[in-house]
Structure formats: structure tokens, C-alpha cells
Motif scaffolding. Structure first.
Motif: not given
Length: 159
Positions: A146-159
Motif C-alpha cells: 500500500y505504501r508503495g502505491y501511495k509513494i507512486n501516487e505522490g501522496s503524503t502517506y509516506h513521509k
């Protein structure tokens, strides 16, 4: 949408881990078509011999390898594997998705994976030198996916 398969022998037993797995399955449904396959682990006596363990791993390997979707990029989770950062895993997911590949993660039973499964893998991945309960590790892997997809999306989930 990328197809992702997770093969992990044994059913989730603890409610809190089932709930966590369910939450990540729900979150991941926006990004991939996730299938979790839980083959029955081979039963072993309380103090199995090395030959009993090897025989069980080979039997599990037969079951696991039959479940791997054709033409999948296979990642075997094993302690001797390569460690990747969350960002590197995200890049791997993006590259595979862009190429139209399916992704298949394999987590072994409590005694690990047979060499046959490891040989089938396109990469061997380790997340830590530490040992984790298999059910908890499954949740940790889903979170990293899930984190990988959020990183690819450019989300702030991964700080």
C-alpha cells in the motif's frame, strides 16, 4: 489494474490481524486486484527432524508453485533476500505495472521456503534480519505494498 497475488500458507487466526489484513485489502483495492491464497501448511510433529522439515517444505513448494499465476513476476520473501527501501519497492511495482506484468509475493510457512520456490522467484526479498510471526508479517507486507502505491501516487502517506 495490476493483478497482485499473495501466497502465504495458513489462515489468519487472530481477529486483530484479520481486521488489519482486511483494512489493507480494502485500501489496496483502489490500486490493484489483490488475491490472497492461503494453502494449508504441511503438518509436522512438535520436534521435527531436518529431513521431516525438508520433506514438508518440498510438499508445500508443490502446492505453492501450482498457485503462482502464469507469467507473474515472483518475489519470494526470505531472510537471505535483498533488502529494499519502501521507495525502491514502489519503483519495482511501478515498473512492473507499466510493463503489464502481474506480481506474486510468496511468504513461506514457519520453516521458510524450499529451494524450488526460491529458484522460481525473480527476486528474493528480505525486509529485516529479525524474525516476525507469519501472520503479522503478512500485514506488514500488505502495508508496504500500500505504501508503495501511495509513494507512486505522490501522496503524503509516506513521509
Amino acid at each position: 489494474m495490476m493483478k497482485v497475488t499473495l501466497i502465504s500458507p495458513g489462515k489468519m487466526k487472530e481477529k486483530y490481524l484479520k481486521d488489519a489484513q482486511g483494512e489493507y485489502q480494502k485500501r489496496l483495492s483502489r490500486y490493484c486486484d489483490l488475491t490472497i491464497i492461503e494453502p494449508e501448511p504441511v503438518k509436522l510433529p512438535d520436534a521435527p527432524s531436518a529431513s521431516q522439515i525438508n520433506a514438508a517444505l518440498e510438499k508445500e513448494a508443490e502446492i505453492i508453485l501450482k498457485k503462482v499465476p502464469e507469467q507473474s513476476f515472483v518475489i519470494a520473501l526470505c531472510v537471505e533476500g535483498k533488502e529494499l527501501s519502501s521507495e525502491d519497492l514502489a519503483k519495482k511495482i511501478k515498473n512492473l505495472s507499466d510493463s503489464g506484468k502481474q506480481l506474486c509475493f510468496i511468504i513461506g510457512s514457519s520453516y521458510g521456503l524450499s529451494e524450488n520456490v526460491k529458484k522460481r522467484a525473480d527476486i528474493r526479498l528480505s525486509v529485516s534480519q529479525m524474525t516476525f510471526p507469519h501472520q503479522l508479517f503478512r500485514v506488514m507486507l500488505l502495508e508496504q505494498l500500500y505504501r508503495g502505491y501511495k509513494i507512486n501516487e505522490g501522496s503524503t502517506y509516506h513521509k
